[in-house]
Motif scaffolding. Sequence first.
Motif, mmCIF file in Angstrom:
data_model
loop_
_atom_site.group_PDB
_atom_site.id
_atom_site.type_symbol
_atom_site.label_atom_id
_atom_site.label_comp_id
_atom_site.label_asym_id
_atom_site.label_seq_id
_atom_site.Cartn_x
_atom_site.Cartn_y
_atom_site.Cartn_z
ATOM 1 N N VAL A 188 -8.362 -7.924 26.584
ATOM 2 C CA VAL A 188 -7.741 -7.034 25.704
ATOM 3 C C VAL A 188 -7.131 -5.873 26.571
ATOM 4 N N ASN A 189 -6.146 -5.873 26.419
ATOM 5 C CA ASN A 189 -5.192 -5.124 27.398
ATOM 6 C C ASN A 189 -5.084 -3.675 26.601
ATOM 7 N N ASP A 190 -5.505 -3.395 25.716
ATOM 8 C CA ASP A 190 -5.408 -1.845 25.270
ATOM 9 C C ASP A 190 -6.917 -1.369 24.919
ATOM 10 N N LEU A 191 -7.575 -0.839 25.862
ATOM 11 C CA LEU A 191 -8.807 -0.296 25.823
ATOM 12 C C LEU A 191 -9.085 0.671 24.672
ATOM 13 N N ALA A 192 -8.166 1.250 24.132
ATOM 14 C CA ALA A 192 -8.508 1.965 23.000
ATOM 15 C C ALA A 192 -8.693 1.284 21.792
ATOM 16 N N ARG A 193 -8.554 -0.063 21.762
ATOM 17 C CA ARG A 193 -8.785 -0.990 20.818
ATOM 18 C C ARG A 193 -9.980 -1.969 20.871
ATOM 19 N N LEU A 194 -10.758 -1.490 22.233
ATOM 20 C CA LEU A 194 -11.785 -2.440 22.602
ATOM 21 C C LEU A 194 -12.997 -2.214 21.806
ATOM 22 N N GLY A 195 -13.438 -1.263 21.406
ATOM 23 C CA GLY A 195 -14.634 -1.149 20.422
ATOM 24 C C GLY A 195 -14.422 -1.666 19.150
ATOM 25 N N ALA A 196 -13.047 -1.392 18.524
ATOM 26 C CA ALA A 196 -12.805 -1.911 17.366
ATOM 27 C C ALA A 196 -12.929 -3.456 17.228
ATOM 28 N N ALA A 197 -12.276 -4.044 18.418
ATOM 29 C CA ALA A 197 -12.168 -5.236 18.540
ATOM 30 C C ALA A 197 -13.435 -6.054 18.436
ATOM 31 N N VAL A 198 -14.570 -5.371 19.252
ATOM 32 C CA VAL A 198 -15.880 -5.945 19.226
ATOM 33 C C VAL A 198 -16.514 -5.987 17.861
ATOM 34 N N ASP A 199 -16.511 -4.971 17.324
ATOM 35 C CA ASP A 199 -17.004 -4.677 15.979
ATOM 36 C C ASP A 199 -16.386 -5.377 14.756
ATOM 37 N N ALA A 200 -15.179 -5.725 14.998
ATOM 38 C CA ALA A 200 -14.450 -6.666 13.950
ATOM 39 C C ALA A 200 -14.960 -8.143 14.105
ATOM 40 N N THR A 201 -14.980 -8.508 15.356
ATOM 41 C CA THR A 201 -15.484 -9.904 15.595
ATOM 42 C C THR A 201 -16.828 -9.912 15.125
ATOM 43 N N VAL A 202 -17.783 -8.975 15.079
ATOM 44 C CA VAL A 202 -19.191 -9.099 14.879
ATOM 45 C C VAL A 202 -19.361 -9.414 13.324
ATOM 46 N N LYS A 203 -18.475 -8.389 12.652
ATOM 47 C CA LYS A 203 -18.191 -8.488 11.192
ATOM 48 C C LYS A 203 -17.717 -9.761 10.683
ATOM 49 N N ALA A 204 -16.996 -10.254 11.383
ATOM 50 C CA ALA A 204 -16.150 -11.641 10.887
ATOM 51 C C ALA A 204 -17.032 -12.754 11.395
ATOM 52 N N GLY A 205 -18.428 -12.710 11.994
ATOM 53 C CA GLY A 205 -19.139 -13.906 12.086
ATOM 54 C C GLY A 205 -19.552 -14.174 13.648
ATOM 55 N N ALA A 206 -19.117 -13.514 14.630
ATOM 56 C CA ALA A 206 -19.572 -13.632 15.975
ATOM 57 C C ALA A 206 -20.882 -13.254 15.849
ATOM 58 N N ASN A 207 -21.926 -13.873 16.530
ATOM 59 C CA ASN A 207 -23.405 -13.509 16.759
ATOM 60 C C ASN A 207 -23.692 -13.690 18.078
ATOM 61 N N GLN A 208 -22.658 -13.801 18.902
ATOM 62 C CA GLN A 208 -23.205 -13.728 20.414
ATOM 63 C C GLN A 208 -21.887 -12.951 21.301
ATOM 64 N N VAL A 209 -22.241 -11.826 21.913
ATOM 65 C CA VAL A 209 -21.676 -11.245 22.660
ATOM 66 C C VAL A 209 -22.330 -11.083 23.967
ATOM 67 N N ASN A 210 -21.719 -11.593 25.220
ATOM 68 C CA ASN A 210 -22.285 -11.614 26.272
ATOM 69 C C ASN A 210 -22.305 -11.077 27.481
ATOM 70 N N GLY A 211 -21.061 -10.123 27.140
ATOM 71 C CA GLY A 211 -20.849 -8.962 28.318
ATOM 72 C C GLY A 211 -19.459 -8.655 28.024
ATOM 73 N N VAL A 212 -19.213 -7.608 28.678
ATOM 74 C CA VAL A 212 -17.656 -7.042 28.957
ATOM 75 C C VAL A 212 -17.452 -6.377 30.201
ATOM 76 N N SER A 213 -16.518 -6.933 30.801
ATOM 77 C CA SER A 213 -15.988 -6.559 32.260
ATOM 78 C C SER A 213 -14.627 -6.013 32.165
ATOM 79 N N PHE A 214 -14.495 -5.013 33.153
ATOM 80 C CA PHE A 214 -13.179 -4.475 33.141
ATOM 81 C C PHE A 214 -12.538 -4.750 34.449
ATOM 82 N N GLY A 215 -11.178 -4.500 34.248
ATOM 83 C CA GLY A 215 -10.456 -4.786 35.558
ATOM 84 C C GLY A 215 -9.085 -4.063 35.364
#
Length: 247
Positions: A130-157
């Motif tokens: 994710v190259n726009d950190l302002a969208r990071l939280g929304a991206a995680v929420d959207a994927t979980v709502k879409a069916g993702a049932n594993q989130v194994n970590g977030v790393s920053f760089g």
Amino acid sequence: MKTLVRAGAMALLLATAAAPAAFAQTARPTADTMFQTTTLNLSAYGETRVAPDKATINLGVTSEAPTAAAALAANSEQMNKVIAALRKGGVADKDIQTSGLNLSPQYDYVQNEPPRLRGYQVSNQVTVTVNDLARLGAAVDATVKAGANQVNGVSFGLKDPTAAENAARQEAVKALQAKADLYAKATGHRVSRLVNLSEGGGYTPAPPPMPMLAYARMEKDASGGAPVSAGELAVRVDVNGLYELSR
């Protein structure tokens, strides 16, 4: 006359023969000449802290079904929804990469009975940048709502760590020079010159890793969201230097 000539020749021969021995004795190094140079071999590090400008998420979908084909079909359907949610959230296709796809049988174990096949499990993992950190939280929420049932970590760089690395290098050299001056003064010397300088490390997080990047925690808040705090990255560079000292 012949006697004088012979005596002169003999004296010249003896002088010539003695010259190499005298030269060899003069050129032979002594203990004093071998240790005329005093050196310092030191190491130091420099560190700078910067805000990250990109994040990497590892997430996926795990599905179970009575048959392998059914498990794979169900998993593929859910993963397609997750990827569609990522695209809708502004993540480019080049920033979505499959990092793992596994199919395995699942058994039920009952004491004193042979294992019984319950079905099959399919796990599909993707690594998302994710190259726009302002969208990071929304991206995680959207994927979980879409069916993702594993989130194994977030790393920053950092997209480009060059400026942060160079700032850390400058700090490292300053620290190295200060340490050399301190040792020189403490031993009654002064720093004559820097003989050698080498870099022993690069872009690493602090505390050490590890890549390679600092990790953030995802914490549930009262509203059920998944806020992510990026914090700061510590960019550290290690240097080694050899200094020549003089009185």
